[in-house]
Design an enzyme around this catalytic site. Structure first.
Site: not given
Length: 540
Positions: A343, A425-426
């Site tokens: 992202t 970063g999920g």
């Protein structure tokens, strides 16, 4: 204190790549709006960071005009009409493949999100032409960008997975090997696509000749996406979620994003926080709040049509108090299954004080690995977030949206400050947001220190499949013994590790000044400047 929209505001931009930040700030200096600047930078960063995001990915926006309520845009792609559990089962799959044409299950919504943002901005200001906004990205794609360490590392990592993706190899392995840091990467097909968007409009990716070409190529490759899926796709304006803390109101995106988890962490921590806490107690509180927020998220977040009757109560005081009461000085058991993601987050403020918090993504490094021939577009693999198990909370169904890790954040503080902040970063996104905001507000640290200081990550982030509690070595050296005594099992990772995400923030101060910062773990920068030309001056 509410910022006065008539008071001149300092302009600022934060992005995880310096060139994207500079492009955004240049638009702001010319008198462009925050939305103008964000679109210019968003287009550029798809060229600069192709492993992290794409025009064929998803996006989410928070836009705040002084004195008005924040407005949110959901540009999450939905599943193709042909995509169903039976469709995959009939081909022998028990889960959606992570790479290749069968991973291209969902629409790319980010361009529709750009258009929706332009529509919102046009209600109160004149917008720059698309040709002006997309020209920097066109030039970068045509002339080439310098391969960063992050891009080179991602290229090496996915080499084996992309062995069957011929167009990926042609575009991103032009020398028959992974990219090398410092060399130049060009994408002339993407330059041509951007030029089409600039001349024919953003909708041409969904309804024009470009859309027809994309649909034909995807179908030939074996994707379930069809032209009708593109033609019927719309980004949506949605009501943002919010919670009240002692410092002010915090905002984030609703389902299908994990925005509710980001807000729960902050709200739970606000209930628990004691000014006399040392840093170990503060980190422990944030980690434990994260665990409880993630349990709620994993039970509740899904396509908006599948939300439970509990959804509207999740951010109520009673529920937050209930969660906060569970936390003690001992660590709760973990792990739980986590979510990855790749992202970019960016934020800005323009001369009128309008702020944007924006995020766009293709999910994993280089998404599905499918580069649509003749376009340079990397298609997302966000559909991996679906389950092929009937009755599952996130079961695949035509037209439905998968669970999303993306969630741009914004805070409207009691003292007049406003903060646009976020990270990639999920699983790390809500945690890093909480670390950043708590250090800046509760600990009183400078913005750049709040971002750069050692961080932790519970669960899985981009490029990682472990569900443990990772902590950067400098923070382990400082707090490790105390946290282990509380029951935390720590795994040390190098200081300023990229797995901790690329965070950033822009703060508009109550007096009209601004500050901006970007993560040293990225290639980015936070920049502040002055307006050198207004829209009216340029027109004369």
């Amino acid at each position: 204190m509410i910022p006065d929209s008539k008071v001149p505001h300092a302009i600022a931009f934060s992005a995880p790549h310096k060139q994207a930040a500079d492009i955004g700030l240049t638009v702001l200096r010319e008198g462009g709006s925050a939305v103008d600047a964000m679109i210019a930078a968003a287009a550029a960063i798809t060229v600069l960071y192709p492993h992290m995001n794409s025009l064929a990915g998803d996006g989410f926006w928070l836009i705040h005009k002084p004195g008005a309520a924040p407005r949110a845009i959901d540009a999450c792609g939905c599943a193709a009409q042909l995509a169903s559990i039976d469709w995959y089962h009939s081909q022998g799959f028990k889960q959606i493949p992570s790479r290749g044409a069968l991973a291209t299950v969902t629409m790319g919504g980010t361009l529709a999100g750009w258009q929706k943002a332009r529509d919102i901005a046009a209600e109160s200001s004149t917008q720059l032409p698309l040709s002006r906004l997309l020209t920097p990205a066109i030039q970068l794609a045509r002339d080439g960008v310098l391969v960063t360490h992050s891009l080179a590392a991602a290229s090496r990592k996915v080499q084996a997975e992309m062995a069957e993706q011929a167009e990926y190899q042609r575009v991103f392995m032009p020398k028959g090997r992974p990219l090398v840091e410092g060399e130049i990467l060009t994408n002339p097909d993407l330059a041509a696509t951007l030029n089409t968007l600039a001349t024919q409009g953003l909708d041409s990716a969904y309804c024009g000749e470009l859309a027809a070409h994309i649909a034909t190529q995807l179908e030939q490759l074996g994707s379930p996406l069809r032209l009708s899926d593109l033609q019927h796709y719309r980004a949506q304006e949605v009501k943002p979620l919010s919670v009240q803390t002692r410092f002010g109101q915090c905002f984030n995106l609703p389902a299908p994003t994990q925005g509710v988890a980001s807000l729960l962490i902050l709200a739970i921590y606000d209930r628990l926080f004691k000014p006399e806490w040392d840093e170990a107690a503060r980190v422990h509180g944030l980690i434990e709040a994260t665990k409880l927020a993630f349990l709620v998220r994993d039970r509740e977040v899904a396509d908006p049509r599948r939300l439970s009757e509990r959804w509207n109560d999740l951010l109520d005081d009673a529920h937050i108090d209930q969660l906060a009461a569970v936390i003690t000085e001992r660590a709760l058991p973990w792990p739980q299954v986590a979510e990855p993601g790749d992202t970019v987050w960016m934020g800005c403020v323009d001369s009128s004080g309008t702020m944007v918090s924006f995020i766009q993504s293709i999910y994993w490094e280089f998404g599905s690995g499918v580069v649509v021939p003749g376009t340079g577009l990397v298609w997302n693999n966000r559909g991996v977030g679906f389950s092929l198990e009937a009755g599952h909370r996130n079961a695949l169904a035509p037209g439905y949206k998968p669970f999303h890790t993306l969630n741009p954040a914004f805070a409207l503080l009691n003292d007049g400050r406003r903060i646009s902040y976020g990270t990639m970063g999920g699983e790390g996104q809500p945690q890093t947001q909480a670390a950043l905001l708590s250090r800046y507000l509760y600990d009183g640290r400078a913005l750049d220190d709040a971002i750069s200081r050692g961080r932790w990550l519970l669960g899985r982030t981009w490029g990682d499949n472990n569900h443990d509690l990772k902590m950067e070595q400098d923070l382990v050296d400082l707090l490790g013994n105390n946290l282990r005594e509380r029951g935390h099992a720590l795994k040390a990772v190098p200081a300023r590790s990229e797995i901790m995400g690329h965070a950033g923030a822009v703060v508009s101060l109550g007096d009209g000044n601004a500050i901006a910062a970007s993560d040293p773990r990225s290639d980015g920068v936070g920049v502040v400047g002055n307006v050198v030309a207004t829209m009216q001056e340029r027109a004369q």
